[in-house]
Design a protein around this motif. Structure first.
Motif, mmCIF file in Angstrom:
data_model
loop_
_atom_site.group_PDB
_atom_site.id
_atom_site.type_symbol
_atom_site.label_atom_id
_atom_site.label_comp_id
_atom_site.label_asym_id
_atom_site.label_seq_id
_atom_site.Cartn_x
_atom_site.Cartn_y
_atom_site.Cartn_z
ATOM 1 N N ILE A 147 -7.532 3.848 -8.447
ATOM 2 C CA ILE A 147 -8.087 2.740 -7.668
ATOM 3 C C ILE A 147 -7.269 2.570 -6.401
ATOM 4 N N LYS A 148 -7.860 1.948 -5.399
ATOM 5 C CA LYS A 148 -7.140 1.634 -4.171
ATOM 6 C C LYS A 148 -7.649 0.313 -3.637
ATOM 7 N N PRO A 149 -6.821 -0.690 -3.426
ATOM 8 C CA PRO A 149 -5.394 -0.663 -3.706
ATOM 9 C C PRO A 149 -5.089 -0.907 -5.190
ATOM 10 N N GLY A 150 -3.835 -0.717 -5.528
ATOM 11 C CA GLY A 150 -3.364 -1.094 -6.856
ATOM 12 C C GLY A 150 -3.093 0.048 -7.798
ATOM 13 N N HIS A 151 -3.077 1.299 -7.297
ATOM 14 C CA HIS A 151 -3.027 2.412 -8.251
ATOM 15 C C HIS A 151 -1.811 2.442 -9.168
ATOM 16 N N PRO A 152 -0.620 1.847 -8.798
ATOM 17 C CA PRO A 152 0.503 1.932 -9.750
ATOM 18 C C PRO A 152 0.380 0.947 -10.933
ATOM 19 N N ALA A 153 -0.669 0.139 -10.990
ATOM 20 C CA ALA A 153 -0.754 -0.917 -12.012
ATOM 21 C C ALA A 153 -0.549 -0.390 -13.432
ATOM 22 N N LEU A 197 1.473 -5.726 -12.220
ATOM 23 C CA LEU A 197 0.727 -5.420 -10.990
ATOM 24 C C LEU A 197 1.705 -4.937 -9.925
ATOM 25 N N PRO A 198 1.224 -4.113 -9.009
ATOM 26 C CA PRO A 198 2.096 -3.668 -7.921
ATOM 27 C C PRO A 198 2.485 -4.856 -7.051
ATOM 28 N N GLY A 199 3.552 -4.664 -6.251
ATOM 29 C CA GLY A 199 4.056 -5.780 -5.459
ATOM 30 C C GLY A 199 3.271 -6.110 -4.219
ATOM 31 N N ASN A 200 2.622 -5.130 -3.613
ATOM 32 C CA ASN A 200 1.895 -5.407 -2.370
ATOM 33 C C ASN A 200 0.847 -6.498 -2.574
ATOM 34 N N PRO A 201 0.867 -7.516 -1.723
ATOM 35 C CA PRO A 201 -0.078 -8.642 -1.906
ATOM 36 C C PRO A 201 -1.540 -8.202 -2.001
ATOM 37 N N GLY A 202 -1.910 -7.192 -1.227
ATOM 38 C CA GLY A 202 -3.296 -6.713 -1.284
ATOM 39 C C GLY A 202 -3.601 -6.085 -2.629
ATOM 40 N N ALA A 203 -2.613 -5.409 -3.187
ATOM 41 C CA ALA A 203 -2.797 -4.789 -4.494
ATOM 42 C C ALA A 203 -2.864 -5.859 -5.585
ATOM 43 N N VAL A 204 -2.089 -6.932 -5.419
ATOM 44 C CA VAL A 204 -2.129 -8.046 -6.385
ATOM 45 C C VAL A 204 -3.529 -8.657 -6.391
ATOM 46 N N GLY A 233 -4.821 -3.058 4.918
ATOM 47 C CA GLY A 233 -3.527 -2.565 4.439
ATOM 48 C C GLY A 233 -3.127 -3.293 3.169
ATOM 49 N N SER A 234 -2.578 -2.547 2.208
ATOM 50 C CA SER A 234 -2.240 -3.140 0.920
ATOM 51 C C SER A 234 -1.119 -4.170 1.058
ATOM 52 N N GLY A 235 -0.334 -4.049 2.149
ATOM 53 C CA GLY A 235 0.714 -5.035 2.384
ATOM 54 C C GLY A 235 0.208 -6.255 3.142
#
Ligand SMILES: Nc1nc2c(c(=O)[nH]1)N[C@H]1C(S)=C(S)[C@@H](COP(=O)(O)OP(=O)(O)OC[C@H]3O[C@@H](n4cnc5c(N)ncnc54)[C@H](O)[C@@H]3O)O[C@H]1N2
Ligand code: MOO
Length: 480
Positions: A341-347, A366-373, A441-443
């Motif tokens: 998935i994108k964003p969030g692939h390290p979840a 969940l990953p740290g990037n706010p967009g991924a959250v 951007g995921s950040g």
């Protein structure tokens, strides 16, 4: 080089998530009974039917939809016909209708049968009837005439000292046609007996509450709301929950924690939880030991039965990304780590099987990037919560992509792009959507504030063009 050969697809991930939720539902999630006024936004745990028989109909009995008089339409029509035939002879053009009494909402219905009076004399009778009042029993009165269509003479007769109840003679022009059954609300026309008022797995709305109240059903069974602990990791973080610091108070290299406040409020915005169900755990430093201790003391060792832990950050490939190992050390089974998935692939998703300490706990790292959250809460945590509560799986809203003209993506991943619905009359759909340019951007966080939905691009897609119908998911969820 690191690779994620074992990377699973979004659908497989959601199947794992919902399968665990279903297991928890069947083994340990309690049902509670609430007073009706506390049931808004909760989920029905059982089907609720109205009573069988007349008790279960709405309205309970035939009643008037207007303030006026109730009459027998056939008698009125024949009296009008006689006047019409004799029209002009003696100037009489109105039927006289004698009131037998008055019935208002809240009265028990009087009984009246034709043999109680002598129609042969040409005596036309009625009851005055107010909106909501029961139609007199006896199957004689079958229609209501509104007060504004009538003339009226009041007769107050003095009998010795007492004043008799007011009597009226109403008059109706012979030309006014009365439709049989007019202005009568029939028993059961709104709800028939034994009707399914609320079905299991329905989010309870004000409308459902009104229906249940109408049958005096004043308690409702609902699943207990899941309790959630949130832990944000990162030595760069300055807490935003206690004091009210200003940006200038940040030390070099530090940022404010935005994931904690975002998760707390986005969970609240779904209406599936209340603030007291969500705890933002105080994260003081950024060591695996502290993280494990937090989970051990505040979640697993606490009196409160937490059902879900959500952490953010430290789940990827960096030197400080300790969460996956810590979660395993805490006794959780890892269901997946990294997905397409994108964003969030390290979840990461892990579960504490029932029987182990509190049991039935789901861990979303969940990953740290706010967009991924944003995306992983919406598409991983949310389906878990909905299944725990017994809600059906959500479906996308379809809209026409208005902007940009062309989007490319990598085949094999599912993408979610922050976007905004646009109500437009220029397309047949009525609903358009604009992907928010330069906010993906995921950040980045601006899209979470300025958007209201995600545009979802499935694994197989290579590109989409404006004018195509695309799958969209509201940030807040169905009905929000
Ligand atoms: N070599 C690789 N590097 C990265 C990968 C990768 O696969 N290989 N994945 C990238 C992706 S995608 C994401 S998403 C992030 C996820 O990293 P972590 O989950 O380990 O998150 P952190 O490194 O802790 O933080 C990432 C980013 O987010 C900021 N952050 C973290 N927590 C908060 C918070 N509570 N409030 C505000 N901002 C927060 C943090 O400062 C970082 O800027 O990894 C990529 N790297
Ligand atoms: O997957 Mo990361 O979450 O794209 O930024």
């Amino acid at each position: 080089m690191h690779s994620h050969d074992n990377m699973i697809s979004y659908n497989v991930a959601v199947d794992k998530i919902t399968a665990f939720a279903e297991e928890v539902v069947s083994t340990s999630l309690a049902i509670e009974e609430l007073p009706l006024l506390k049931a808004l936004d909760r989920v029905a745990a059982k089907d609720v039917r109205g009573p069988e028989g007349p008790e279960g109909t709405l309205p309970r009995w035939d009643n008037s939809a207007m303030d006026g008089i109730c009459v027998n339409a056939r008698h009125i029509a024949s009296a009008q016909a006689k006047l019409a035939a004799a029209a002009g002879e003696d100037g009489e053009s109105e039927v006289k209708i004698r009131s037998l009494g008055r019935v208002v909402a809240g009265d028990a219905p009087p009984t009246f049968t034709p043999n109680m009076w002598d129609y042969e004399d040409g005596d036309i009778v009625c009851y005055e009837i107010m909106t909501g009042a029961p139609v007199p029993k006896g199957n004689f009165f079958d229609s209501v005439i509104k007060i504004e269509d009538l003339g009226r003479t009041r007769l107050v007769r003095q009998i010795e000292e007492d004043v008799e109840p007011e009597q009226s003679i109403f008059t109706l022009p012979f030309t006014t046609h009365i439709l049989q059954g007019q202005h009568i609300r029939r028993a059961g026309e709104d709800i028939p007996a034994g009707y399914l008022l609320l079905s299991k797995g329905t989010l309870i709305t004000p409308g459902h509450i009104a229906l249940l109240a109408s049958f005096g059903i004043l308690r409702v069974s609902v699943p207990r709301r899941p309790r959630i602990a949130i832990i944000t990791t990162g030595k760069e973080l300055t807490s935003t929950t206690s004091a009210t610091p200003t940006t200038s108070s940040l030390a070099a290299g530090r940022i404010f924690d935005t994931n904690g406040p975002y998760l707390f409020s986005t969970l609240l915005s779904t209406h599936l939880l209340s603030a007291s169900d969500i705890t933002l755990l105080p994260s003081r430093n950024d060591s695996p030991e502290h993280f494990e201790e937090l989970v051990l003391t505040h979640v697993l060792g606490s009196e409160t039965k937490y059902d879900v832990v959500i952490s953010t950050g430290a789940v990827s490939m960096g030197v400080h990304d300790f969460v996956p190992a810590a979660v395993r050390r805490l006794g959780f089974d890892v269901g997946f780590h990294h997905l397409g998935i994108k964003p969030g692939h390290p979840a990461l998703f892990a579960t504490l099987p029932k029987g182990e300490r509190q049991g039935g706990v789901a861990f979303f790292a969940l990953p740290g990037n706010p967009g991924a959250v944003g995306a992983t809460e919406r598409f991983l945590v949310r389906p878990y919560l909905r299944t725990l509560l017994g809600l059906p799986r959500e479906g996308p809203t379809f809209a026409t992509l208005l902007q940009p003209s062309h989007i490319c993506k990598k085949v094999g991943t599912r993408n979610w792009l922050k976007a905004r619905f646009v109500r437009s009359t220029s397309n047949d759909e009525g609903l358009g959507v604009e992907v928010l340019d330069k906010m993906q951007g995921s950040g980045m966080m601006r899209g979470l504030a300025e958007g209201d939905c995600y545009v979802e691009l499935l694994e197989g897609a290579e590109s989409v063009q404006s004018g195509q119908r695309v799958r969209c998911w509201r940030f807040g969820g169905e009905g929000v």
